[in-house]
Design an enzyme around this catalytic site. Sequence first.
Site, PDB file in Angstrom:
ATOM      1  N   SER A 158     -12.799  -5.486   2.125  1.00 29.17           N
ATOM      2  CA  SER A 158     -13.805  -4.847   1.264  1.00 29.17           C
ATOM      3  C   SER A 158     -15.232  -5.240   1.659  1.00 29.17           C
ATOM      4  O   SER A 158     -16.047  -5.617   0.801  1.00 29.17           O
ATOM      5  CB  SER A 158     -13.541  -5.152  -0.220  1.00 29.17           C
ATOM      6  OG  SER A 158     -12.321  -4.605  -0.634  1.00 29.17           O
ATOM      7  N   PRO A 159     -15.556  -5.151   2.955  1.00 26.40           N
ATOM      8  CA  PRO A 159     -16.902  -5.536   3.398  1.00 26.40           C
ATOM      9  C   PRO A 159     -17.980  -4.583   2.887  1.00 26.40           C
ATOM     10  O   PRO A 159     -19.160  -4.926   2.907  1.00 26.40           O
ATOM     11  CB  PRO A 159     -16.790  -5.477   4.925  1.00 26.40           C
ATOM     12  CG  PRO A 159     -15.721  -4.470   5.199  1.00 26.40           C
ATOM     13  CD  PRO A 159     -14.717  -4.668   4.074  1.00 26.40           C
ATOM     14  N   LEU A 160     -17.539  -3.400   2.430  1.00 23.26           N
ATOM     15  CA  LEU A 160     -18.493  -2.443   1.849  1.00 23.26           C
ATOM     16  C   LEU A 160     -18.471  -2.519   0.326  1.00 23.26           C
ATOM     17  O   LEU A 160     -18.933  -1.600  -0.360  1.00 23.26           O
ATOM     18  CB  LEU A 160     -18.148  -1.016   2.306  1.00 23.26           C
ATOM     19  CG  LEU A 160     -18.286  -0.777   3.818  1.00 23.26           C
ATOM     20  CD1 LEU A 160     -17.644   0.556   4.220  1.00 23.26           C
ATOM     21  CD2 LEU A 160     -19.759  -0.794   4.231  1.00 23.26           C
ATOM     22  N   GLY A 161     -17.914  -3.606  -0.210  1.00 21.50           N
ATOM     23  CA  GLY A 161     -17.868  -3.737  -1.668  1.00 21.50           C
ATOM     24  C   GLY A 161     -17.070  -2.615  -2.302  1.00 21.50           C
ATOM     25  O   GLY A 161     -17.465  -2.063  -3.321  1.00 21.50           O
ATOM     26  N   ARG A 162     -15.938  -2.278  -1.675  1.00 18.68           N
ATOM     27  CA  ARG A 162     -15.065  -1.181  -2.132  1.00 18.68           C
ATOM     28  C   ARG A 162     -15.848   0.135  -2.200  1.00 18.68           C
ATOM     29  O   ARG A 162     -15.621   0.971  -3.068  1.00 18.68           O
ATOM     30  CB  ARG A 162     -14.423  -1.517  -3.471  1.00 18.68           C
ATOM     31  CG  ARG A 162     -13.597  -2.801  -3.408  1.00 18.68           C
ATOM     32  CD  ARG A 162     -12.833  -3.067  -4.669  1.00 18.68           C
ATOM     33  NE  ARG A 162     -12.064  -4.301  -4.564  1.00 18.68           N
ATOM     34  CZ  ARG A 162     -10.863  -4.407  -4.002  1.00 18.68           C
ATOM     35  NH1 ARG A 162     -10.280  -3.357  -3.496  1.00 18.68           N
ATOM     36  NH2 ARG A 162     -10.232  -5.574  -3.942  1.00 18.68           N
ATOM     37  N   GLY A 163     -16.789   0.277  -1.292  1.00 19.87           N
ATOM     38  CA  GLY A 163     -17.560   1.518  -1.212  1.00 19.87           C
ATOM     39  C   GLY A 163     -18.896   1.431  -1.923  1.00 19.87           C
ATOM     40  O   GLY A 163     -19.835   2.172  -1.642  1.00 19.87           O
ATOM     41  N   PHE A 164     -19.020   0.478  -2.855  1.00 20.11           N
ATOM     42  CA  PHE A 164     -20.221   0.400  -3.682  1.00 20.11           C
ATOM     43  C   PHE A 164     -21.486   0.178  -2.858  1.00 20.11           C
ATOM     44  O   PHE A 164     -22.537   0.760  -3.133  1.00 20.11           O
ATOM     45  CB  PHE A 164     -20.063  -0.726  -4.717  1.00 20.11           C
ATOM     46  CG  PHE A 164     -21.151  -0.745  -5.735  1.00 20.11           C
ATOM     47  CD1 PHE A 164     -21.181   0.206  -6.753  1.00 20.11           C
ATOM     48  CD2 PHE A 164     -22.180  -1.672  -5.681  1.00 20.11           C
ATOM     49  CE1 PHE A 164     -22.209   0.207  -7.694  1.00 20.11           C
ATOM     50  CE2 PHE A 164     -23.201  -1.685  -6.612  1.00 20.11           C
ATOM     51  CZ  PHE A 164     -23.212  -0.733  -7.620  1.00 20.11           C
ATOM     52  N   HIS A 186       0.214 -11.955   1.373  1.00 18.96           N
ATOM     53  CA  HIS A 186      -0.838 -11.172   0.712  1.00 18.96           C
ATOM     54  C   HIS A 186      -1.507 -11.938  -0.428  1.00 18.96           C
ATOM     55  O   HIS A 186      -2.727 -11.903  -0.591  1.00 18.96           O
ATOM     56  CB  HIS A 186      -0.217  -9.873   0.179  1.00 18.96           C
ATOM     57  CG  HIS A 186      -1.169  -8.737   0.085  1.00 18.96           C
ATOM     58  ND1 HIS A 186      -0.773  -7.423   0.152  1.00 18.96           N
ATOM     59  CD2 HIS A 186      -2.511  -8.691  -0.070  1.00 18.96           C
ATOM     60  CE1 HIS A 186      -1.832  -6.641   0.039  1.00 18.96           C
ATOM     61  NE2 HIS A 186      -2.897  -7.386  -0.101  1.00 18.96           N
ATOM     62  N   TYR A 229       0.849  -1.196   0.000  1.00 18.59           N
ATOM     63  CA  TYR A 229       0.000   0.000   0.000  1.00 18.59           C
ATOM     64  C   TYR A 229       0.882   1.243   0.000  1.00 18.59           C
ATOM     65  O   TYR A 229       1.457   1.626   1.004  1.00 18.59           O
ATOM     66  CB  TYR A 229      -0.941   0.023   1.209  1.00 18.59           C
ATOM     67  CG  TYR A 229      -1.881  -1.149   1.322  1.00 18.59           C
ATOM     68  CD1 TYR A 229      -2.196  -1.953   0.224  1.00 18.59           C
ATOM     69  CD2 TYR A 229      -2.472  -1.457   2.538  1.00 18.59           C
ATOM     70  CE1 TYR A 229      -3.057  -3.034   0.347  1.00 18.59           C
ATOM     71  CE2 TYR A 229      -3.347  -2.540   2.671  1.00 18.59           C
ATOM     72  CZ  TYR A 229      -3.627  -3.325   1.569  1.00 18.59           C
ATOM     73  OH  TYR A 229      -4.488  -4.393   1.700  1.00 18.59           O
TER      74      TYR A 229
HETATM   75  P1  ATR Z   1     -11.567  -1.706   1.194  1.00 19.03           P
HETATM   76  O1  ATR Z   1     -11.513  -2.863   2.145  1.00 19.03           O
HETATM   77  O2  ATR Z   1     -11.010  -2.058  -0.113  1.00 19.03           O
HETATM   78  O3  ATR Z   1     -11.071  -0.441   1.784  1.00 19.03           O
HETATM   79  P2  ATR Z   1     -14.435  -1.261   1.656  1.00 19.03           P
HETATM   80  O4  ATR Z   1     -14.157  -1.281   3.094  1.00 19.03           O
HETATM   81  O5  ATR Z   1     -15.415  -2.208   1.119  1.00 19.03           O
HETATM   82  O6  ATR Z   1     -13.099  -1.512   0.830  1.00 19.03           O
HETATM   83  O7  ATR Z   1     -14.822   0.193   1.168  1.00 19.03           O
HETATM   84  C1  ATR Z   1     -13.945   1.274   1.255  1.00 19.03           C
HETATM   85  C2  ATR Z   1     -14.521   2.421   0.472  1.00 19.03           C
HETATM   86  O8  ATR Z   1     -15.782   2.778   1.020  1.00 19.03           O
HETATM   87  C3  ATR Z   1     -13.688   3.668   0.480  1.00 19.03           C
HETATM   88  O9  ATR Z   1     -13.699   4.204  -0.808  1.00 19.03           O
HETATM   89  C4  ATR Z   1     -14.382   4.578   1.479  1.00 19.03           C
HETATM   90  O10 ATR Z   1     -14.240   5.937   1.112  1.00 19.03           O
HETATM   91  P3  ATR Z   1     -13.849   7.091   2.196  1.00 19.03           P
HETATM   92  O11 ATR Z   1     -12.413   6.939   2.487  1.00 19.03           O
HETATM   93  O12 ATR Z   1     -14.180   8.336   1.470  1.00 19.03           O
HETATM   94  O13 ATR Z   1     -14.735   6.860   3.393  1.00 19.03           O
HETATM   95  C5  ATR Z   1     -15.820   4.156   1.343  1.00 19.03           C
HETATM   96  N1  ATR Z   1     -16.574   4.277   2.611  1.00 19.03           N
HETATM   97  C6  ATR Z   1     -16.250   3.716   3.799  1.00 19.03           C
HETATM   98  N2  ATR Z   1     -17.180   3.977   4.730  1.00 19.03           N
HETATM   99  C7  ATR Z   1     -18.119   4.725   4.108  1.00 19.03           C
HETATM  100  C8  ATR Z   1     -19.336   5.298   4.546  1.00 19.03           C
HETATM  101  N3  ATR Z   1     -19.771   5.133   5.794  1.00 19.03           N
HETATM  102  N4  ATR Z   1     -20.054   6.030   3.648  1.00 19.03           N
HETATM  103  C9  ATR Z   1     -19.628   6.176   2.372  1.00 19.03           C
HETATM  104  N5  ATR Z   1     -18.484   5.642   1.892  1.00 19.03           N
HETATM  105  C10 ATR Z   1     -17.731   4.929   2.760  1.00 19.03           C
END
Ligand code: ATR
Length: 326
Positions: free
Chosen positions: A206-212, A127, A58
């Site tokens: 990526s529990p938030l689907g990379r933000g999606f 990794h 990273y």
């Molecule tokens: P990763 O594990 O790859 O970081 P993730 O946890 O699924 O992926 O999602 C991360 C993404 O969600 C980031 O782009 C983050 O953006 P910010 O840094 O701007 O927050 C976004 N994200 C995380 N929490 C969020 C929330 N509560 N509302 C909107 N976007 C969010």
Amino acid sequence: MKTIALGTEKLEVSQLGLGCMGMSAFYTGAGSDEAGSIRTIHRAMELGVTFFDTAEIYGPYTNEELLAKAFADGRRDRVVIATKFGTIKHRQNDERGMDGSADNVRLSVEGSLRRLQTDHIDLYYQHRMDPDTPIEETVGALKELIEEGKIRHYGLSEASPATIRRANAVHPVTAIQTEYSLWTRDPEAEVLPTVRELGIGFVPYSPLGRGFLTGTIRSLDQLSDDDFRRFNPRFEGDNLEANIRIVEQVDEVAREVGAKPGQVALAWLLSKGDDIAPIPGTTKVANLEQNVAAADLQLTPEQLARLDAVAAPVGDRYPDMSTVNR
Ligand code: ATR
């Protein structure tokens, strides 16, 4: 926040961790707000988050350096630091690529310890698996690092069930980190049953689907030219359009419970078991606070069932799927 124990050797971590990757790499805005990132890490600690996830790749390197800054002033001993090796070839001019050799493990750990300004890494993950090095060699080297006190525990990221078993036979694996979320259910078939059988902890990234799944990404125009998600098939043109339907279904539940879709995605994941510690990533205090609050969100069995039934996404989760699950 509640804590859980990962693995048979019981590494205690907060149920929700913090993914720090986006602070330094791969996503829009990476590396642009060091002070804000450090504030986010400190706020996480205030809210009971003790589990912080980084990797040498990273940045490369700068994310580990950022964590060292955030944990200066006596914070280091209050947190569990997880970092990763194996995708930089330190024997070959630090080129990108898989190297799980014992020599590379040794070269990698020294760099991470130096950048993290610490004498031990709590959880050290390979990794990505290296098809050219037997996992027994890699884990043999990790076992030596544990004996020397340089690392306390080890894990594997995106390993196949067969590799997990071989690794665990050499030395107990503390955690498997693999992508897992409402739109990435892959681990449910084989990886999760395997780690449960062996008593290994599971860390969904990526529990938030990379933000999606937060519902805030509606168009690629929101992302900078070098944002990884532009190259992720699920975010491409028609696929993105189709996948928005998933977010709409998550949003429906979110409205019912007065929460945000991202919180529902996290609450659904936490309902999958007490051996799971997701690491949502964020660079922002407000988003972090929202994500942490999801740990207290209760969904009904009926809502969880509806989320379980959400349609599968269109598109692979990586442009090149050959590097995962091996
Ligand atoms: P990763 O594990 O790859 O970081 P993730 O946890 O699924 O992926 O999602 C991360 C993404 O969600 C980031 O782009 C983050 O953006 P910010 O840094 O701007 O927050 C976004 N994200 C995380 N929490 C969020 C929330 N509560 N509302 C909107 N976007 C969010």
